[in-house]
Design an enzyme around this catalytic site. Structure first.
Site, PDB file in Angstrom:
ATOM      1  N   HIS A  86     -11.409  -6.195  -3.773  1.00 20.13           N
ATOM      2  CA  HIS A  86     -10.982  -6.221  -2.373  1.00 20.13           C
ATOM      3  C   HIS A  86     -11.911  -7.090  -1.526  1.00 20.13           C
ATOM      4  CE1 HIS A  86      -7.659  -4.314  -0.217  1.00 20.13           C
ATOM      5  NE2 HIS A  86      -8.399  -4.410   0.868  1.00 20.13           N
TER       6      HIS A  86
ATOM      7  N   TYR B  67       0.874  -1.162   0.000  1.00 20.51           N
ATOM      8  CA  TYR B  67       0.000   0.000   0.000  1.00 20.51           C
ATOM      9  C   TYR B  67       0.916   1.217   0.000  1.00 20.51           C
ATOM     10  CZ  TYR B  67      -4.230  -2.623   1.298  1.00 20.51           C
ATOM     11  OH  TYR B  67      -5.311  -3.470   1.318  1.00 20.51           O
TER      12      TYR B  67
ATOM     13  N   ASP C 163      -7.058  -0.782  -5.307  1.00 20.19           N
ATOM     14  CA  ASP C 163      -8.520  -0.753  -5.286  1.00 20.19           C
ATOM     15  C   ASP C 163      -9.094  -0.173  -4.005  1.00 20.19           C
ATOM     16  OD1 ASP C 163      -7.921  -2.776  -3.543  1.00 20.19           O
ATOM     17  OD2 ASP C 163      -8.890  -4.379  -4.693  1.00 20.19           O
TER      18      ASP C 163
END
Length: 460
Positions: free
Chosen positions: A340, A222, A250
């Site tokens: 996700h 991330y 996402d």
């Protein structure tokens, strides 16, 4: 170093003075309250107590020193003898005694039933929940039920080979364990159990938990708001031996996971109404751990990554054929079709439907330099076959990994779950007439029912 008495620690339980005991050391977190990605309340809820158990769920051991600095260390304390602790986590040894025999688990869904009974309410809410009305979470699985198999007969299937190649690495199955957060909520060994069977744990510990030195580990990234922090971490995982970087795109923000939000354990019976409506609340586990995520990324991030690492780059979170084609043009090594797990935006279309879009409108990108992975909703060996028939290289298994390690099963539960999928995959490959994954063809699936959900036209 100074000795802090328990009676002294308890006094520092407010915004004005917030101390915590973590593994026998007392830290002053007062100045960090407003910087905490999950909000100040998460720290204040455990202020003046031994917060070791709560801390371990979210962070590795060295982070407190890196974040607060040496000046914030107030001393040491004997937390076991004089301090109240957070609720103890279930003992995995006792949990497995209360769980059904592992041999009685004969389908992936069996593990979910055990998980609901053995996980703490907080852990269950976090792991099992989806965004809003959880429509996407359910549709991820039901999409596979809209595709039918068209088996071929009189094929030599006395020996079925399920192996494949993932990003240049041999894999005995077209399966990988998806990146899942906060595995320590489910079992104390956390991501290390996942590595041992096939984070929030230090990457070095995860690499050390592998069953063999050549076991391949990919790392989900991330991007941090401070990209220099991301670059530093990329170098760290490179040194540890990670084989590829999977950039998750996402979830630029955290979805509204209502069951997770409702699971907060502390209820303020003297809440101030004005503060409730004027102050953003970050009460769920998901929001507590994602405040650092950079929401301003664009396709230039691919170029930035290439300058930061020589590792293969995979983009995780593709939800449309248009973005799949853009990723192809940016020459990434792979893409993951994912919403996700239905945990970010509710009513986002199922990954299998996105794969069908690619098959319909951009089949030229399948089987080329970019591999395509599907993540979300896989519960049966037949689901894997359907994804492979439409052009996927492999599929990711997410929630079932956490479900299968619950109830004290740990790595043995994960291995059992993968064993079940392997058996189902081999059996059904024989039924459709494929002796290896390369023989699984587009003609072996009937997608007409799912095609009714597909977008009518696209501009590429």
């Amino acid at each position: 170093m100074a000795i802090v008495e328990g009676a002294e620690l308890v006094k520092h339980n407010s915004r004005q003075s917030c101390w915590l005991a973590i593994h026998g050391e007392v830290w002053d977190a007062t100045n960090f309250l407003e910087q905490h990605p999950g909000g100040a309340n998460l720290i204040l809820n455990v202020a003046g107590t031994d917060a070791s158990d709560e801390y371990e769920l979210f962070h590795n051991a060295e982070l407190v020193q890196e974040t607060l600095g040496s000046d914030a260390k107030m001393g040491t304390i004997d937390v076991l003898s004089i301090l109240p602790k957070m609720d103890k986590k279930p003992d995995p040894v006792l949990e497995v005694k209360k769980s059904p025999p592992l041999s009685s688990m004969i389908s992936v869904d069996d593990f979910e039933k055990v998980a609901e009974k053995t996980m703490t309410p907080t852990a269950w809410a976090y792991v099992s929940s989806g965004a809003d009305d959880e429509i996407s979470m359910r549709e991820n699985s039901t999409a596979y039920q809209k595709v039918f198999l068209r088996g071929r007969i009189l094929r030599k299937v006395g020996r079925v080979d399920c192996s494949t190649n993932i990003l240049g690495y041999h894999s005995t199955l077209p399966i990988y364990t998806s990146p899942v957060g906060l595995a320590k909520l489910v079992h104390p060994s956390g991501e290390c159990a996942i590595a041992a069977a096939a984070g929030n744990m230090p990457i070095e510990d995860i690499m050390g938990a592998r069953i063999a030195q050549d076991q391949v580990i990919f790392w989900q990234l991330y991007a941090d708001k401070d990209l220099e922090k991301s670059k530093t971490f990329i170098k760290r995982v490179e040194r540890a031996g990670v084989s590829a970087i999977w950039l998750t795109v996402d979830s630029p923000v955290v979805g509204n996971r209502e069951r997770d939000e409702r699971s907060k354990s502390v209820v303020d019976i003297e809440e101030k109404l004005e503060e409730i409506v004027e102050t953003p609340q970050s009460i769920g586990i998901a929001k507590a751990n994602t405040g650092f995520i950079n929401a301003d990324l664009d396709w230039n991030m691919i170029d930035w990554l290439r300058k930061s690492t020589r590792l293969p780059i995979v983009i995780k979170g593709i939800q449309s054929v248009e973005d799949a084609v853009s990723a192809f043009h940016h020459k990434v090594d792979g893409i993951v079709l994912s919403n996700h797990g239905g945990r970010s935006q509710d009513t986002a279309q199922p990954p299998l439907l996105t794969l069908l879009e690619i098959d319909q409108y951009a089949p030229h990108i399948l089987g080329k330099h970019m591999q395509v992975f599907v993540d979300g909703g896989i519960r049966r060996g037949t689901d894997i076959i359907k994804a492979l028939a439409l052009g996927a290289t492999a599929v990711g298994i997410g929630r079932p990994v956490l479900y299968s390690m619950s109830g004290g099963y740990a790595e043995h539960g994960i291995r059992r779950m993968i064993q079940i999928l392997r058996n189902e995959l081999q059996t059904n490959m024989a039924f459709i007439g494929a002796s290896n994954v390369k023989e699984i063809e587009r003609s072996m699936v009937n997608t007409r029912k799912l095609e009714r959900m597909m977008v009518g036209s696209v501009k590429l």
